[in-house]
Design a protein around this motif. Structure first.
Motif, short mmCIF file in Angstrom:
data_model
loop_
_atom_site.label_atom_id
_atom_site.label_comp_id
_atom_site.label_asym_id
_atom_site.label_seq_id
_atom_site.Cartn_x
_atom_site.Cartn_y
_atom_site.Cartn_z
N GLY A 1 0.82 -1.20 0.00
CA GLY A 1 0.00 0.00 0.00
C GLY A 1 0.86 1.26 0.00
N MET A 2 0.22 2.40 0.15
CA MET A 2 0.87 3.70 -0.05
C MET A 2 1.40 4.35 1.22
N ASP A 3 0.93 3.93 2.40
CA ASP A 3 1.22 4.69 3.61
C ASP A 3 2.71 4.80 3.92
N GLY A 4 3.40 3.67 3.93
CA GLY A 4 4.82 3.68 4.27
C GLY A 4 5.63 4.52 3.29
N TYR A 5 5.33 4.37 2.01
CA TYR A 5 6.02 5.15 0.98
C TYR A 5 5.76 6.64 1.19
N ALA A 6 4.52 7.01 1.46
CA ALA A 6 4.20 8.43 1.65
C ALA A 6 5.00 9.02 2.80
N ASP A 7 5.09 8.29 3.90
CA ASP A 7 5.83 8.78 5.06
C ASP A 7 7.32 8.94 4.74
N GLU A 8 7.85 8.05 3.91
CA GLU A 8 9.28 8.09 3.58
C GLU A 8 9.65 9.26 2.68
N VAL A 9 8.75 9.65 1.79
CA VAL A 9 9.14 10.64 0.78
C VAL A 9 8.59 12.04 1.02
N ILE A 10 7.81 12.25 2.08
CA ILE A 10 7.20 13.56 2.28
C ILE A 10 8.25 14.65 2.40
N ASP A 11 9.41 14.36 3.04
CA ASP A 11 10.43 15.40 3.18
C ASP A 11 11.33 15.51 1.95
N LYS A 12 10.95 14.82 0.87
CA LYS A 12 11.57 15.04 -0.44
C LYS A 12 10.57 15.69 -1.39
N MET A 13 9.29 15.34 -1.24
CA MET A 13 8.27 16.01 -2.04
C MET A 13 8.20 17.49 -1.68
N LEU A 14 8.22 17.78 -0.39
CA LEU A 14 8.35 19.15 0.10
C LEU A 14 9.76 19.31 0.63
N ALA A 15 10.27 20.54 0.61
CA ALA A 15 11.52 20.78 1.31
C ALA A 15 11.34 20.37 2.77
N ALA A 16 12.35 19.71 3.34
CA ALA A 16 12.21 19.15 4.68
C ALA A 16 11.74 20.19 5.69
N TYR A 17 12.24 21.42 5.56
CA TYR A 17 11.85 22.46 6.53
C TYR A 17 10.39 22.86 6.37
N ASN A 18 9.81 22.65 5.19
CA ASN A 18 8.41 23.01 5.00
C ASN A 18 7.45 21.95 5.56
N VAL A 19 7.94 20.74 5.77
CA VAL A 19 7.07 19.70 6.34
C VAL A 19 6.60 20.14 7.72
N THR A 20 7.51 20.74 8.49
CA THR A 20 7.14 21.23 9.82
C THR A 20 6.61 22.66 9.79
N ALA A 21 7.14 23.49 8.88
CA ALA A 21 6.72 24.89 8.84
C ALA A 21 5.35 25.06 8.21
N MET A 22 4.94 24.11 7.37
CA MET A 22 3.66 24.20 6.67
C MET A 22 2.85 22.91 6.90
N PRO A 23 2.36 22.69 8.12
CA PRO A 23 1.69 21.43 8.42
C PRO A 23 0.45 21.19 7.57
N ASP A 24 -0.28 22.25 7.21
CA ASP A 24 -1.47 22.06 6.38
C ASP A 24 -1.11 21.56 4.99
N VAL A 25 -0.05 22.12 4.42
CA VAL A 25 0.41 21.68 3.09
C VAL A 25 0.92 20.25 3.17
N ALA A 26 1.70 19.95 4.21
CA ALA A 26 2.22 18.59 4.37
C ALA A 26 1.08 17.59 4.52
N ALA A 27 0.06 17.97 5.27
CA ALA A 27 -1.09 17.07 5.46
C ALA A 27 -1.82 16.83 4.15
N GLN A 28 -1.97 17.88 3.34
CA GLN A 28 -2.65 17.73 2.05
C GLN A 28 -1.86 16.79 1.14
N VAL A 29 -0.55 16.98 1.08
CA VAL A 29 0.28 16.16 0.20
C VAL A 29 0.29 14.71 0.68
N LEU A 30 0.39 14.51 1.99
CA LEU A 30 0.33 13.15 2.53
C LEU A 30 -1.00 12.48 2.22
#
Length: 251
Positions: A124-153
């Motif tokens: 399934g997709m869950d593990g992959y999504a968690d692994e690549v979120i800080d490459k899809m977004l700049a790592a600093y934006n994963v924490t700085a932009m939680p709403d955007v990170a949540a949408q992408v996840l």
């Protein structure tokens, strides 16, 4: 003027919501399809080539009665835009290529994409999504932009594994688009995030040097999805390009 925006993997058309709002407000018609196997489109197993996606877009344009359009895409969507240019050049009024690469897949890359397809089908997709979120977004934006990170996840986690795997297998066989880009006569906008981990600024600069009259915009404080991470900056560049290079060029 119609603008077609093609999402990347493993997302859906909602990725383009900020651009849809800005372009519509500026008077453009925006078409944001869910690619086959993604979003609300039919889930397809097996293998989906980039040419299949391009043919789907051509069929959609036929259905909408649109002959020539601006075609833009991010990541895999950018490669689909290049394939559309290769197969349907007379229908392309302008190209927008965000965080993408025209280079054919390497043997190592082919093996990786096919093994990832196997993994997504098995796990399934869950593990992959968690692994690549800080490459899809700049790592600093994963924490700085939680709403955007949540949408992408959410987009990644809710993508059908069969559709994602089919696209991965097809993308592994993608051709080299550099000759196609070198022959483009339409206006081209290249956009890239400063901290894109997948297709760095150097890749975008190489495309700019390849394409006659291409415009390159580097978006600060963004990774692989600058349209989501820095929508105001992305939209400013996109609207300026459309107004100066496309609308005025055809008036």
């Amino acid at each position: 003027m119609p603008v077609v925006l093609v999402h990347g993997h493993p997302f859906n058309r909602s990725l383009w919501a900020p651009q849809t709002e800005a372009l519509t407000a500026a008077g453009y018609r925006v078409i944001t399809p869910d690619l086959r196997g993604y979003g609300e489109s039919e889930v397809v197993p097996g293998k989906t080539l980039l040419s299949d996606f391009a043919d789907d877009i051509a069929g959609l344009l036929d259905r909408l009665g649109l002959e020539r359009v601006v075609v833009g895409g991010v990541s895999m969507g950018g490669q689909i835009a290049m394939e559309f240019q290769r197969s349907y050049a007379p229908r392309v009024r302008a190209l927008v290529l965000s965080d993408t690469s025209p280079v054919a897949e390497t043997e190592e890359g082919k093996a990786f994409r096919n093994s990832l397809a196997d993994r997504l089908l098995a796990e399934g997709m869950d593990g992959y999504a968690d692994e690549v979120i800080d490459k899809m977004l700049a790592a600093y934006n994963v924490t700085a932009m939680p709403d955007v990170a949540a949408q992408v996840l959410t987009m990644m986690r809710t993508t059908a594994p069969e559709g994602a795997a089919a696209a991965l297998r097809g993308r592994a066989e993608r051709p080299d688009y550099r000759d196609t880009l070198a022959a483009v006569k339409s206006p081209v906008l290249i956009v890239v995030g400063t901290d894109d981990a997948y297709t760095p600024v150097s890749d975008a600069e190489a495309m700019r040097d390849l394409i006659p009259h291409a415009t390159l915009t580097v978006i600060e404080d963004a990774g692989h999805l600058p349209g989501a991470e820095q929508p105001a900056r992305f939209n400013k560049a996109l609207l300026a390009f459309l107004d100066e290079q496309v609308v005025q060029g055809t008036s």
